[in-house]
Write an enzyme that holds these catalytic residues in place. Structure first.
Site, mmCIF file in Angstrom:
data_model
loop_
_atom_site.group_PDB
_atom_site.id
_atom_site.type_symbol
_atom_site.label_atom_id
_atom_site.label_comp_id
_atom_site.label_asym_id
_atom_site.label_seq_id
_atom_site.Cartn_x
_atom_site.Cartn_y
_atom_site.Cartn_z
ATOM 1 N N ASP A 1 0.971 -1.135 0.068
ATOM 2 C CA ASP A 1 0.127 0.056 -0.061
ATOM 3 C C ASP A 1 0.796 1.227 -0.050
ATOM 4 O OD1 ASP A 1 -2.892 1.008 0.437
ATOM 5 O OD2 ASP A 1 -1.765 1.880 2.013
ATOM 6 N N GLU B 1 14.269 -15.136 0.734
ATOM 7 C CA GLU B 1 14.496 -16.305 1.734
ATOM 8 C C GLU B 1 13.706 -17.560 1.601
ATOM 9 O OE1 GLU B 1 13.900 -14.508 5.681
ATOM 10 O OE2 GLU B 1 15.847 -13.218 5.612
HETATM 11 C C1 GLC Z 1 -4.012 3.031 -0.624
HETATM 12 C C2 GLC Z 1 -5.511 2.173 -0.437
HETATM 13 C C3 GLC Z 1 -6.543 3.025 -0.036
HETATM 14 C C4 GLC Z 1 -6.433 3.594 1.225
HETATM 15 C C5 GLC Z 1 -4.984 4.315 1.110
HETATM 16 C C6 GLC Z 1 -4.408 4.690 2.449
HETATM 17 O O1 GLC Z 1 -4.313 3.890 -1.566
HETATM 18 O O2 GLC Z 1 -5.603 1.355 -1.794
HETATM 19 O O3 GLC Z 1 -7.919 2.363 0.032
HETATM 20 O O4 GLC Z 1 -7.301 4.385 1.515
HETATM 21 O O5 GLC Z 1 -3.995 3.671 0.467
HETATM 22 O O6 GLC Z 1 -3.793 3.562 3.186
#
Ligand code: GLC
Ligand code: CA
Length: 566
Positions: free
Chosen positions: A217, A268
Protein backbone atom coordinates in the site's frame (compact mmCIF):
# COMPACT_ATOMS: atom_id res chain seq x y z
CA UNK A 1 -6.54 -39.07 3.22
CA UNK A 2 -7.54 -38.43 -0.38
CA UNK A 3 -7.87 -34.82 0.59
CA UNK A 4 -4.39 -34.86 2.07
CA UNK A 5 -2.85 -36.42 -1.04
CA UNK A 6 -4.58 -33.95 -3.30
CA UNK A 7 -3.25 -31.20 -1.09
CA UNK A 8 0.34 -32.41 -1.18
CA UNK A 9 0.20 -32.67 -4.94
CA UNK A 10 -1.12 -29.18 -5.32
CA UNK A 11 1.44 -27.81 -2.90
CA UNK A 12 4.16 -29.32 -5.04
CA UNK A 13 2.59 -27.87 -8.11
CA UNK A 14 2.39 -24.46 -6.52
CA UNK A 15 6.01 -24.57 -5.40
CA UNK A 16 7.28 -25.59 -8.81
CA UNK A 17 6.95 -22.32 -10.65
CA UNK A 18 8.72 -19.24 -9.27
CA UNK A 19 7.33 -17.24 -12.20
CA UNK A 20 3.71 -17.98 -11.40
CA UNK A 21 2.93 -14.29 -10.94
CA UNK A 22 4.08 -13.10 -14.34
CA UNK A 23 0.83 -13.75 -16.15
CA UNK A 24 -1.46 -14.56 -13.25
CA UNK A 25 -5.09 -13.55 -13.00
CA UNK A 26 -5.30 -12.08 -9.50
CA UNK A 27 -8.69 -11.54 -7.88
CA UNK A 28 -8.95 -8.81 -5.26
CA UNK A 29 -11.11 -9.64 -2.26
CA UNK A 30 -12.24 -6.78 -0.05
CA UNK A 31 -12.90 -9.08 2.89
CA UNK A 32 -15.64 -7.16 4.66
CA UNK A 33 -17.77 -7.14 1.51
CA UNK A 34 -17.21 -10.57 -0.03
CA UNK A 35 -19.05 -13.21 2.00
CA UNK A 36 -20.37 -13.17 5.55
CA UNK A 37 -20.40 -16.57 7.26
CA UNK A 38 -21.91 -15.60 10.63
CA UNK A 39 -24.56 -13.13 9.47
CA UNK A 40 -23.38 -10.01 11.32
CA UNK A 41 -23.26 -8.05 8.07
CA UNK A 42 -19.48 -8.01 7.84
CA UNK A 43 -17.71 -10.32 5.42
CA UNK A 44 -15.25 -12.63 7.11
CA UNK A 45 -12.46 -15.13 6.49
CA UNK A 46 -14.75 -18.11 6.97
CA UNK A 47 -16.97 -16.59 4.31
CA UNK A 48 -14.03 -16.45 1.92
CA UNK A 49 -13.11 -20.06 2.63
CA UNK A 50 -16.69 -21.12 1.98
CA UNK A 51 -16.59 -19.45 -1.44
CA UNK A 52 -13.37 -21.07 -2.67
CA UNK A 53 -15.35 -23.32 -5.04
CA UNK A 54 -16.60 -20.13 -6.68
CA UNK A 55 -13.03 -18.87 -7.12
CA UNK A 56 -12.01 -22.20 -8.61
CA UNK A 57 -14.85 -22.10 -11.08
CA UNK A 58 -14.03 -18.52 -11.93
CA UNK A 59 -10.51 -19.68 -12.73
CA UNK A 60 -8.31 -17.16 -10.93
CA UNK A 61 -4.69 -17.99 -10.12
CA UNK A 62 -4.38 -15.92 -6.97
CA UNK A 63 -6.33 -13.85 -4.49
CA UNK A 64 -5.17 -10.45 -3.28
CA UNK A 65 -6.73 -9.92 0.11
CA UNK A 66 -7.26 -6.31 1.21
CA UNK A 67 -6.40 -5.64 4.89
CA UNK A 68 -7.82 -8.18 7.33
CA UNK A 69 -5.93 -6.93 10.39
CA UNK A 70 -7.45 -5.57 13.61
CA UNK A 71 -8.73 -2.12 12.74
CA UNK A 72 -11.31 0.46 13.83
CA UNK A 73 -12.07 0.84 10.10
CA UNK A 74 -11.38 4.55 9.95
CA UNK A 75 -10.21 3.79 6.40
CA UNK A 76 -11.71 0.42 5.49
CA UNK A 77 -8.96 -1.51 7.28
CA UNK A 78 -6.06 0.52 5.84
CA UNK A 79 -5.68 1.75 9.41
CA UNK A 80 -3.94 -1.22 11.01
CA UNK A 81 -3.83 -1.73 14.79
CA UNK A 82 -1.65 -4.83 14.69
CA UNK A 83 0.16 -6.08 11.59
CA UNK A 84 0.47 -9.65 12.85
CA UNK A 85 -3.07 -10.55 13.74
CA UNK A 86 -6.55 -10.91 12.25
CA UNK A 87 -9.41 -8.55 13.04
CA UNK A 88 -11.60 -10.39 15.59
CA UNK A 89 -14.62 -8.96 13.75
CA UNK A 90 -13.72 -11.08 10.71
CA UNK A 91 -11.91 -14.09 12.12
CA UNK A 92 -8.88 -15.49 13.89
CA UNK A 93 -5.39 -16.54 12.94
CA UNK A 94 -6.69 -20.10 12.89
CA UNK A 95 -9.34 -19.04 10.33
CA UNK A 96 -6.57 -17.43 8.31
CA UNK A 97 -4.51 -20.63 8.36
CA UNK A 98 -7.53 -22.64 7.30
CA UNK A 99 -8.31 -20.20 4.50
CA UNK A 100 -4.80 -20.32 3.09
CA UNK A 101 -4.67 -24.09 3.37
CA UNK A 102 -7.91 -24.40 1.47
CA UNK A 103 -6.84 -21.86 -1.17
CA UNK A 104 -3.57 -23.67 -1.75
CA UNK A 105 -5.35 -27.01 -1.89
CA UNK A 106 -7.46 -25.49 -4.64
CA UNK A 107 -4.35 -24.30 -6.48
CA UNK A 108 -4.93 -20.61 -5.66
CA UNK A 109 -2.19 -18.42 -4.22
CA UNK A 110 -2.64 -15.63 -1.68
CA UNK A 111 -1.28 -12.09 -1.80
CA UNK A 112 -1.68 -10.15 1.45
CA UNK A 113 -2.11 -6.40 1.52
CA UNK A 114 0.50 -4.70 3.67
CA UNK A 115 0.23 -1.09 4.83
CA UNK A 116 3.67 0.26 5.73
CA UNK A 117 3.23 4.01 5.26
CA UNK A 118 1.07 4.46 8.34
CA UNK A 119 -0.31 2.45 11.23
CA UNK A 120 -3.59 3.24 12.93
CA UNK A 121 -3.77 5.56 15.91
CA UNK A 122 -4.70 2.53 18.00
CA UNK A 123 -1.45 0.69 17.28
CA UNK A 124 0.57 0.03 20.49
CA UNK A 125 3.37 2.15 19.14
CA UNK A 126 1.18 5.16 18.60
CA UNK A 127 -0.44 4.88 22.02
CA UNK A 128 3.05 4.70 23.48
CA UNK A 129 4.11 7.75 21.46
CA UNK A 130 1.18 9.78 22.79
CA UNK A 131 1.95 8.72 26.34
CA UNK A 132 5.63 9.61 25.95
CA UNK A 133 7.21 13.05 26.04
CA UNK A 134 8.41 15.14 23.17
CA UNK A 135 11.78 13.92 21.90
CA UNK A 136 11.26 10.38 23.22
CA UNK A 137 12.23 7.26 21.29
CA UNK A 138 8.54 6.33 21.13
CA UNK A 139 7.75 9.51 19.19
CA UNK A 140 10.65 8.81 16.84
CA UNK A 141 8.72 5.93 15.30
CA UNK A 142 6.26 8.47 13.89
CA UNK A 143 6.64 11.99 12.56
CA UNK A 144 6.16 14.49 15.34
CA UNK A 145 7.04 18.18 14.97
CA UNK A 146 6.59 21.27 17.10
CA UNK A 147 3.79 23.66 16.18
CA UNK A 148 4.50 26.99 14.51
CA UNK A 149 3.49 30.54 15.31
CA UNK A 150 4.04 32.67 18.44
CA UNK A 151 2.24 30.23 20.71
CA UNK A 152 3.09 27.11 18.68
CA UNK A 153 -0.60 26.54 17.95
CA UNK A 154 -0.20 26.46 14.16
CA UNK A 155 0.61 23.22 12.34
CA UNK A 156 4.26 22.77 11.26
CA UNK A 157 3.25 23.39 7.63
CA UNK A 158 0.16 23.97 5.48
CA UNK A 159 0.25 20.44 4.06
CA UNK A 160 -3.11 18.93 3.19
CA UNK A 161 -3.97 15.32 3.81
CA UNK A 162 -5.00 13.27 0.78
CA UNK A 163 -8.39 12.73 2.40
CA UNK A 164 -8.83 16.48 2.93
CA UNK A 165 -7.99 18.83 5.81
CA UNK A 166 -4.62 19.46 7.43
CA UNK A 167 -2.05 16.68 7.32
CA UNK A 168 -0.98 17.58 10.86
CA UNK A 169 -2.89 16.76 14.02
CA UNK A 170 -2.10 18.44 17.36
CA UNK A 171 -1.56 16.17 20.36
CA UNK A 172 -2.01 18.83 23.04
CA UNK A 173 1.55 19.37 24.22
CA UNK A 174 2.73 21.69 21.47
CA UNK A 175 3.51 18.89 19.03
CA UNK A 176 1.71 17.69 15.91
CA UNK A 177 1.98 14.38 14.09
CA UNK A 178 1.90 13.90 10.33
CA UNK A 179 -0.88 11.91 8.65
CA UNK A 180 -0.92 11.99 4.86
CA UNK A 181 -4.26 10.15 5.01
CA UNK A 182 -6.84 10.25 7.85
CA UNK A 183 -5.89 11.51 11.33
CA UNK A 184 -6.41 7.91 12.47
CA UNK A 185 -3.49 6.94 10.17
CA UNK A 186 -0.28 8.46 11.60
CA UNK A 187 2.65 8.16 9.18
CA UNK A 188 5.47 5.93 10.33
CA UNK A 189 9.05 7.16 10.31
CA UNK A 190 10.95 4.96 7.88
CA UNK A 191 14.25 6.53 8.81
CA UNK A 192 13.85 4.66 12.10
CA UNK A 193 15.62 1.27 12.20
CA UNK A 194 13.07 -0.19 14.59
CA UNK A 195 10.23 0.55 12.16
CA UNK A 196 12.12 -1.11 9.32
CA UNK A 197 12.96 -4.19 11.36
CA UNK A 198 9.42 -4.59 12.56
CA UNK A 199 8.14 -4.71 8.99
CA UNK A 200 10.74 -7.32 8.05
CA UNK A 201 9.36 -9.33 10.95
CA UNK A 202 5.83 -8.86 9.62
CA UNK A 203 6.86 -10.02 6.13
CA UNK A 204 8.34 -13.16 7.63
CA UNK A 205 5.36 -13.70 9.91
CA UNK A 206 2.94 -13.96 6.98
CA UNK A 207 5.40 -15.66 4.65
CA UNK A 208 5.92 -18.36 7.28
CA UNK A 209 2.15 -18.81 7.34
CA UNK A 210 2.20 -19.51 3.62
CA UNK A 211 1.39 -16.14 2.09
CA UNK A 212 2.72 -16.12 -1.48
CA UNK A 213 3.20 -12.39 -1.84
CA UNK A 214 2.33 -8.88 -0.79
CA UNK A 215 0.49 -5.92 -2.24
CA UNK A 216 2.29 -2.89 -0.90
CA UNK A 217 0.00 0.00 0.00
CA UNK A 218 1.23 3.51 -0.88
CA UNK A 219 4.60 2.03 -1.80
CA UNK A 220 5.85 5.38 -3.06
CA UNK A 221 5.26 7.17 0.25
CA UNK A 222 7.42 5.61 2.95
CA UNK A 223 10.57 7.70 2.69
CA UNK A 224 10.32 11.38 3.53
CA UNK A 225 12.61 14.36 3.77
CA UNK A 226 11.37 16.53 6.60
CA UNK A 227 14.35 18.81 6.93
CA UNK A 228 13.24 22.30 7.97
CA UNK A 229 12.04 24.61 6.59
CA UNK A 230 9.15 22.55 5.24
CA UNK A 231 8.05 23.66 1.79
CA UNK A 232 4.53 24.95 1.16
CA UNK A 233 1.65 22.79 0.05
CA UNK A 234 1.42 24.69 -3.24
CA UNK A 235 5.08 24.07 -3.97
CA UNK A 236 4.71 20.38 -3.23
CA UNK A 237 1.67 20.08 -5.49
CA UNK A 238 3.52 21.78 -8.30
CA UNK A 239 6.46 19.37 -8.11
CA UNK A 240 4.44 16.24 -7.35
CA UNK A 241 5.29 14.56 -10.62
CA UNK A 242 8.81 15.84 -11.05
CA UNK A 243 9.94 12.25 -10.77
CA UNK A 244 13.51 13.31 -10.00
CA UNK A 245 13.58 12.22 -6.37
CA UNK A 246 13.36 15.81 -5.16
CA UNK A 247 9.84 15.70 -3.71
CA UNK A 248 9.99 15.45 0.10
CA UNK A 249 7.05 13.04 0.39
CA UNK A 250 6.72 10.87 -2.70
CA UNK A 251 8.87 8.55 -4.77
CA UNK A 252 12.16 9.25 -3.04
CA UNK A 253 15.45 7.52 -3.79
CA UNK A 254 15.72 6.03 -0.26
CA UNK A 255 12.88 3.68 -1.15
CA UNK A 256 15.28 1.52 -3.15
CA UNK A 257 17.21 0.71 -0.02
CA UNK A 258 14.05 -0.12 1.94
CA UNK A 259 12.74 -2.47 -0.73
CA UNK A 260 16.15 -4.09 -1.23
CA UNK A 261 15.83 -5.24 2.39
CA UNK A 262 12.34 -6.54 1.68
CA UNK A 263 13.62 -8.35 -1.39
CA UNK A 264 16.23 -10.14 0.73
CA UNK A 265 13.39 -11.42 2.94
CA UNK A 266 11.28 -12.49 -0.06
CA UNK A 267 14.26 -14.44 -1.36
CA UNK A 268 14.61 -16.39 1.88
CA UNK A 269 11.60 -18.38 0.70
CA UNK A 270 11.12 -21.01 -1.97
CA UNK A 271 9.56 -19.97 -4.20
CA UNK A 272 10.51 -16.38 -3.42
CA UNK A 273 7.63 -14.30 -2.16
CA UNK A 274 6.42 -11.75 -4.65
CA UNK A 275 5.25 -8.18 -4.25
CA UNK A 276 3.32 -5.62 -6.22
CA UNK A 277 3.62 -1.92 -5.52
CA UNK A 278 0.71 0.46 -5.36
CA UNK A 279 2.56 3.56 -6.48
CA UNK A 280 0.72 6.52 -7.96
CA UNK A 281 3.74 7.85 -9.78
CA UNK A 282 4.39 9.00 -13.31
CA UNK A 283 4.48 5.96 -15.64
CA UNK A 284 8.16 6.52 -16.33
CA UNK A 285 8.93 6.13 -12.61
CA UNK A 286 7.10 2.86 -12.16
CA UNK A 287 10.06 0.74 -13.16
CA UNK A 288 11.90 1.46 -9.91
CA UNK A 289 9.27 -0.43 -7.93
CA UNK A 290 8.97 -3.17 -10.51
CA UNK A 291 12.71 -3.85 -10.65
CA UNK A 292 13.75 -7.39 -9.62
CA UNK A 293 15.93 -5.88 -6.87
CA UNK A 294 12.89 -4.02 -5.54
CA UNK A 295 9.29 -5.19 -5.23
CA UNK A 296 9.26 -6.95 -8.62
CA UNK A 297 5.93 -5.68 -9.90
CA UNK A 298 4.00 -2.40 -9.79
CA UNK A 299 0.40 -1.64 -10.63
CA UNK A 300 -0.02 0.07 -13.92
CA UNK A 301 -3.10 2.24 -13.59
CA UNK A 302 -2.93 3.58 -17.13
CA UNK A 303 -5.93 1.62 -18.43
CA UNK A 304 -7.88 2.43 -15.29
CA UNK A 305 -7.59 6.09 -16.18
CA UNK A 306 -7.94 5.82 -19.95
CA UNK A 307 -10.99 6.50 -22.03
CA UNK A 308 -12.49 3.64 -24.02
CA UNK A 309 -10.45 4.53 -27.06
CA UNK A 310 -8.40 2.53 -29.53
CA UNK A 311 -5.63 5.09 -29.72
CA UNK A 312 -5.31 5.45 -25.94
CA UNK A 313 -5.31 1.69 -25.37
CA UNK A 314 -2.77 1.18 -28.16
CA UNK A 315 -0.38 3.77 -26.80
CA UNK A 316 -0.68 2.45 -23.23
CA UNK A 317 0.01 -1.12 -24.25
CA UNK A 318 3.05 -0.13 -26.31
CA UNK A 319 4.51 2.02 -23.60
CA UNK A 320 4.08 -0.65 -20.93
CA UNK A 321 5.49 -3.43 -23.07
CA UNK A 322 8.65 -1.33 -23.29
CA UNK A 323 8.74 -0.75 -19.51
CA UNK A 324 8.25 -4.43 -18.79
CA UNK A 325 11.06 -5.37 -21.13
CA UNK A 326 13.35 -2.78 -19.55
CA UNK A 327 12.81 -3.97 -15.98
CA UNK A 328 12.41 -7.69 -16.57
CA UNK A 329 9.14 -7.43 -14.71
CA UNK A 330 5.85 -8.40 -16.25
CA UNK A 331 3.01 -6.07 -17.05
CA UNK A 332 0.09 -5.49 -14.73
CA UNK A 333 -3.33 -4.49 -15.99
CA UNK A 334 -6.16 -3.08 -13.89
CA UNK A 335 -9.57 -1.53 -14.55
CA UNK A 336 -11.11 -1.56 -11.09
CA UNK A 337 -10.22 -1.81 -7.43
CA UNK A 338 -11.65 -0.76 -4.06
CA UNK A 339 -10.54 2.85 -4.59
CA UNK A 340 -12.18 3.74 -7.88
CA UNK A 341 -15.56 3.84 -9.55
CA UNK A 342 -16.47 0.45 -11.02
CA UNK A 343 -15.51 0.40 -14.68
CA UNK A 344 -18.90 -0.88 -15.89
CA UNK A 345 -20.25 2.46 -14.63
CA UNK A 346 -17.27 4.56 -15.64
CA UNK A 347 -17.64 3.46 -19.26
CA UNK A 348 -21.29 4.48 -19.15
CA UNK A 349 -20.54 8.08 -18.15
CA UNK A 350 -21.01 10.74 -20.81
CA UNK A 351 -18.06 10.97 -23.20
CA UNK A 352 -17.79 14.73 -22.83
CA UNK A 353 -14.49 14.92 -21.01
CA UNK A 354 -16.11 15.80 -17.66
CA UNK A 355 -14.70 12.68 -16.12
CA UNK A 356 -11.08 12.86 -17.21
CA UNK A 357 -8.91 11.01 -14.76
CA UNK A 358 -6.33 13.27 -13.27
CA UNK A 359 -3.23 11.38 -12.12
CA UNK A 360 -3.48 10.49 -8.46
CA UNK A 361 -7.11 11.56 -8.26
CA UNK A 362 -8.75 8.61 -9.95
CA UNK A 363 -9.46 6.93 -6.66
CA UNK A 364 -11.27 9.96 -5.34
CA UNK A 365 -13.77 9.92 -8.15
CA UNK A 366 -15.78 6.97 -7.02
CA UNK A 367 -19.48 7.63 -7.06
CA UNK A 368 -20.75 8.78 -10.41
CA UNK A 369 -23.92 10.28 -8.98
CA UNK A 370 -24.46 13.44 -10.96
CA UNK A 371 -24.40 12.47 -14.63
CA UNK A 372 -26.82 10.10 -16.25
CA UNK A 373 -25.12 6.75 -16.64
CA UNK A 374 -25.85 4.60 -19.67
CA UNK A 375 -25.61 1.29 -17.82
CA UNK A 376 -26.10 -0.96 -20.84
CA UNK A 377 -23.41 0.81 -22.79
CA UNK A 378 -21.09 0.84 -19.78
CA UNK A 379 -21.42 -2.89 -19.37
CA UNK A 380 -21.00 -3.58 -23.07
CA UNK A 381 -17.78 -1.58 -23.15
CA UNK A 382 -16.58 -3.05 -19.86
CA UNK A 383 -16.94 -6.55 -21.28
CA UNK A 384 -15.12 -5.61 -24.47
CA UNK A 385 -12.36 -3.90 -22.48
CA UNK A 386 -12.04 -6.92 -20.20
CA UNK A 387 -11.51 -9.38 -23.04
CA UNK A 388 -8.93 -6.98 -24.44
CA UNK A 389 -7.16 -6.82 -21.06
CA UNK A 390 -7.29 -10.55 -20.42
CA UNK A 391 -5.65 -11.16 -23.79
CA UNK A 392 -2.64 -8.97 -23.01
CA UNK A 393 0.75 -10.31 -21.88
CA UNK A 394 1.22 -9.92 -18.13
CA UNK A 395 -0.92 -10.25 -15.06
CA UNK A 396 -4.51 -9.12 -14.73
CA UNK A 397 -5.77 -7.72 -11.43
CA UNK A 398 -9.53 -8.12 -11.13
CA UNK A 399 -11.72 -6.62 -8.44
CA UNK A 400 -14.47 -8.64 -6.77
CA UNK A 401 -17.81 -8.09 -8.49
CA UNK A 402 -16.43 -7.00 -11.84
CA UNK A 403 -16.95 -10.57 -13.05
CA UNK A 404 -20.65 -9.91 -12.45
CA UNK A 405 -20.52 -6.68 -14.45
CA UNK A 406 -21.50 -5.00 -11.20
CA UNK A 407 -22.24 -1.28 -11.37
CA UNK A 408 -21.23 1.41 -8.88
CA UNK A 409 -23.80 2.03 -6.14
CA UNK A 410 -24.41 5.76 -6.28
CA UNK A 411 -27.43 5.84 -4.01
CA UNK A 412 -25.92 5.25 -0.56
CA UNK A 413 -27.54 7.57 2.00
CA UNK A 414 -25.07 9.94 3.63
CA UNK A 415 -25.86 8.47 7.04
CA UNK A 416 -24.64 5.05 5.85
CA UNK A 417 -21.40 6.16 4.25
CA UNK A 418 -18.12 4.96 5.73
CA UNK A 419 -15.31 6.34 3.61
CA UNK A 420 -13.24 9.10 5.25
CA UNK A 421 -12.91 10.86 1.90
CA UNK A 422 -16.65 11.53 2.11
CA UNK A 423 -16.53 13.00 5.61
CA UNK A 424 -13.41 15.05 5.13
CA UNK A 425 -14.58 16.61 1.85
CA UNK A 426 -18.21 17.21 2.68
CA UNK A 427 -20.24 17.96 -0.42
CA UNK A 428 -17.30 17.47 -2.78
CA UNK A 429 -16.42 13.77 -2.79
CA UNK A 430 -18.94 10.97 -2.39
CA UNK A 431 -16.09 8.67 -1.46
CA UNK A 432 -15.38 5.08 -2.37
CA UNK A 433 -18.21 3.20 -0.67
CA UNK A 434 -20.08 2.72 -3.95
CA UNK A 435 -17.63 0.06 -5.16
CA UNK A 436 -17.45 -1.65 -1.75
CA UNK A 437 -21.03 -2.79 -1.32
CA UNK A 438 -21.31 -6.50 -0.35
CA UNK A 439 -21.62 -8.84 -3.33
CA UNK A 440 -24.91 -10.35 -4.52
CA UNK A 441 -24.69 -14.15 -4.64
CA UNK A 442 -28.29 -15.20 -4.62
CA UNK A 443 -31.11 -13.06 -6.06
CA UNK A 444 -33.81 -14.30 -3.70
CA UNK A 445 -31.92 -14.73 -0.44
CA UNK A 446 -31.60 -12.23 2.44
CA UNK A 447 -28.67 -9.85 1.76
CA UNK A 448 -28.63 -11.45 -1.71
CA UNK A 449 -26.79 -14.37 -0.17
CA UNK A 450 -23.92 -12.25 1.13
CA UNK A 451 -24.65 -13.82 4.49
CA UNK A 452 -27.38 -15.85 6.18
CA UNK A 453 -29.22 -12.74 7.43
CA UNK A 454 -30.38 -9.39 6.04
CA UNK A 455 -27.39 -7.63 7.51
CA UNK A 456 -25.02 -5.84 5.16
CA UNK A 457 -22.56 -3.25 6.44
CA UNK A 458 -23.26 -1.06 3.39
CA UNK A 459 -26.81 -1.11 1.99
CA UNK A 460 -27.35 -3.21 -1.12
CA UNK A 461 -29.73 -1.69 -3.70
CA UNK A 462 -32.62 -3.74 -5.03
CA UNK A 463 -31.16 -3.81 -8.50
CA UNK A 464 -28.31 -5.97 -7.17
CA UNK A 465 -30.64 -8.96 -7.69
CA UNK A 466 -30.18 -8.91 -11.44
CA UNK A 467 -26.39 -9.20 -11.04
CA UNK A 468 -26.48 -12.10 -8.57
CA UNK A 469 -24.18 -15.05 -9.16
CA UNK A 470 -27.06 -17.53 -9.26
CA UNK A 471 -28.83 -15.51 -11.96
CA UNK A 472 -25.74 -15.43 -14.16
CA UNK A 473 -24.21 -18.84 -13.55
CA UNK A 474 -26.43 -20.78 -15.91
CA UNK A 475 -26.62 -18.15 -18.63
CA UNK A 476 -23.92 -18.63 -21.29
CA UNK A 477 -24.26 -15.01 -22.39
CA UNK A 478 -23.80 -13.54 -18.88
CA UNK A 479 -20.81 -11.51 -17.80
CA UNK A 480 -19.89 -14.17 -15.26
CA UNK A 481 -19.88 -16.84 -17.96
CA UNK A 482 -17.67 -14.64 -20.12
CA UNK A 483 -15.13 -14.23 -17.31
CA UNK A 484 -15.14 -17.94 -16.53
CA UNK A 485 -14.61 -18.86 -20.15
CA UNK A 486 -11.92 -16.23 -20.66
CA UNK A 487 -9.99 -17.23 -17.54
CA UNK A 488 -10.18 -20.88 -18.50
CA UNK A 489 -8.89 -20.14 -22.01
CA UNK A 490 -6.31 -17.58 -20.94
CA UNK A 491 -3.75 -20.24 -20.11
CA UNK A 492 -3.94 -21.49 -23.69
CA UNK A 493 -3.84 -18.01 -25.13
CA UNK A 494 -0.91 -16.67 -23.10
CA UNK A 495 2.40 -18.26 -24.13
CA UNK A 496 5.36 -15.89 -24.14
CA UNK A 497 4.90 -12.32 -22.88
CA UNK A 498 4.74 -10.83 -26.33
CA UNK A 499 2.26 -9.49 -28.80
CA UNK A 500 2.30 -8.33 -32.40
CA UNK A 501 -0.17 -5.75 -33.64
CA UNK A 502 -2.10 -6.56 -36.79
CA UNK A 503 -2.67 -3.47 -38.90
CA UNK A 504 -6.32 -2.90 -39.74
CA UNK A 505 -8.17 -0.16 -41.56
CA UNK A 506 -10.00 2.43 -39.51
CA UNK A 507 -9.14 4.28 -36.31
CA UNK A 508 -11.42 2.33 -33.96
CA UNK A 509 -10.20 -1.24 -34.23
CA UNK A 510 -7.22 -2.84 -32.51
CA UNK A 511 -6.00 -6.35 -33.18
CA UNK A 512 -3.03 -8.15 -31.70
CA UNK A 513 -1.69 -11.66 -31.98
CA UNK A 514 0.03 -13.59 -29.21
CA UNK A 515 2.90 -16.01 -29.93
CA UNK A 516 0.41 -18.87 -29.49
CA UNK A 517 -1.37 -17.60 -32.58
CA UNK A 518 -4.41 -16.49 -30.61
CA UNK A 519 -5.66 -13.10 -31.72
CA UNK A 520 -7.64 -10.45 -29.90
CA UNK A 521 -9.69 -7.96 -31.91
CA UNK A 522 -11.55 -5.03 -30.32
CA UNK A 523 -13.88 -2.60 -32.00
CA UNK A 524 -13.91 0.54 -29.83
CA UNK A 525 -16.32 2.34 -32.15
CA UNK A 526 -20.09 2.08 -32.17
CA UNK A 527 -20.44 1.00 -35.82
CA UNK A 528 -19.83 -2.59 -36.95
CA UNK A 529 -16.64 -3.11 -38.94
CA UNK A 530 -15.85 -5.68 -41.60
CA UNK A 531 -12.84 -7.83 -40.74
CA UNK A 532 -10.27 -8.72 -43.40
CA UNK A 533 -10.70 -12.27 -44.66
CA UNK A 534 -7.56 -13.53 -42.88
CA UNK A 535 -9.30 -12.76 -39.57
CA UNK A 536 -12.85 -13.48 -40.66
CA UNK A 537 -11.88 -17.08 -41.46
CA UNK A 538 -10.52 -17.79 -38.00
CA UNK A 539 -12.44 -19.57 -35.27
CA UNK A 540 -14.22 -17.23 -32.84
CA UNK A 541 -13.54 -18.74 -29.44
CA UNK A 542 -15.07 -16.03 -27.31
CA UNK A 543 -16.99 -12.85 -27.91
CA UNK A 544 -17.69 -10.09 -25.41
CA UNK A 545 -21.23 -9.58 -26.70
CA UNK A 546 -22.17 -13.06 -25.54
CA UNK A 547 -22.59 -14.49 -29.04
CA UNK A 548 -21.75 -18.19 -29.16
CA UNK A 549 -18.35 -19.37 -30.34
CA UNK A 550 -18.28 -20.41 -33.98
CA UNK A 551 -15.85 -21.63 -36.59
CA UNK A 552 -15.03 -18.95 -39.14
CA UNK A 553 -17.94 -17.09 -37.74
CA UNK A 554 -17.73 -13.42 -38.28
CA UNK A 555 -16.93 -11.23 -41.17
CA UNK A 556 -18.29 -8.33 -39.19
CA UNK A 557 -17.35 -7.25 -35.71
CA UNK A 558 -20.15 -5.37 -33.92
CA UNK A 559 -19.47 -2.05 -32.21
CA UNK A 560 -17.89 -2.01 -28.71
CA UNK A 561 -17.07 -5.69 -28.89
CA UNK A 562 -13.97 -7.88 -28.51
CA UNK A 563 -13.43 -11.33 -29.97
CA UNK A 564 -10.77 -13.91 -29.28
CA UNK A 565 -9.78 -15.79 -32.42
CA UNK A 566 -7.83 -19.01 -32.68
C1 GLC B 1 -4.21 3.05 -0.71
C2 GLC B 1 -5.41 2.16 -0.54
C3 GLC B 1 -6.56 3.01 -0.10
C4 GLC B 1 -6.21 3.65 1.22
C5 GLC B 1 -4.89 4.40 1.14
C6 GLC B 1 -4.36 4.72 2.51
O1 GLC B 1 -4.37 3.98 -1.72
O2 GLC B 1 -5.65 1.45 -1.72
O3 GLC B 1 -7.74 2.28 0.02
O4 GLC B 1 -7.23 4.53 1.61
O5 GLC B 1 -3.90 3.65 0.50
O6 GLC B 1 -3.93 3.54 3.12
CA1 CA C 1 -19.32 -11.80 9.58
Amino acid sequence: MTDLLARLDTDRLLAADPDWWRQAAVYQIYPRSFADANGDGIGDLEGITSRIPYLVELGVDAVWLSPFYPSALADGGYDVDDYRDVDPKIGTLADFDEMIRALHAAGIRLIADIVPNHSSDRHDWFREALASPKGSAARERYIFRDGEGPDGAQPPSDWQSIFGGSAWEPVGDGQFYLHLFAPEQPDLNWANREVRDDFLRTLRFWSDRGVDGFRVDVAHGLAKDLTAPLRSHAELEATKLAGDGSHPLWDREELDEIYAEWRAVFDEYDPPRIAVAEAWVAPTRRHRYAAPTSLGQAFNFDLLRANFSASEFHEIVDRNMVFAAETGSSNTWVFSNHDVIRHATRYGLPDDGTFEYDLGKAWLLSGGTTPAVDAARGLRRARAATLFLLGLPGSAYLYQGEELGLAEVASIPDSERQDPTFFRNAGVEVGRDGCRVPLPWDADAPSFGFGPTDASHLPQPEWFAQYAVDVQAGDPASTLSMYRRALALRHELQGAEKLAWIALDGPDVLAFQRPTGWTVVTNFGTEPVALPSALAEREVVLSSDGAPAAPGARGVLPGETTVWLR
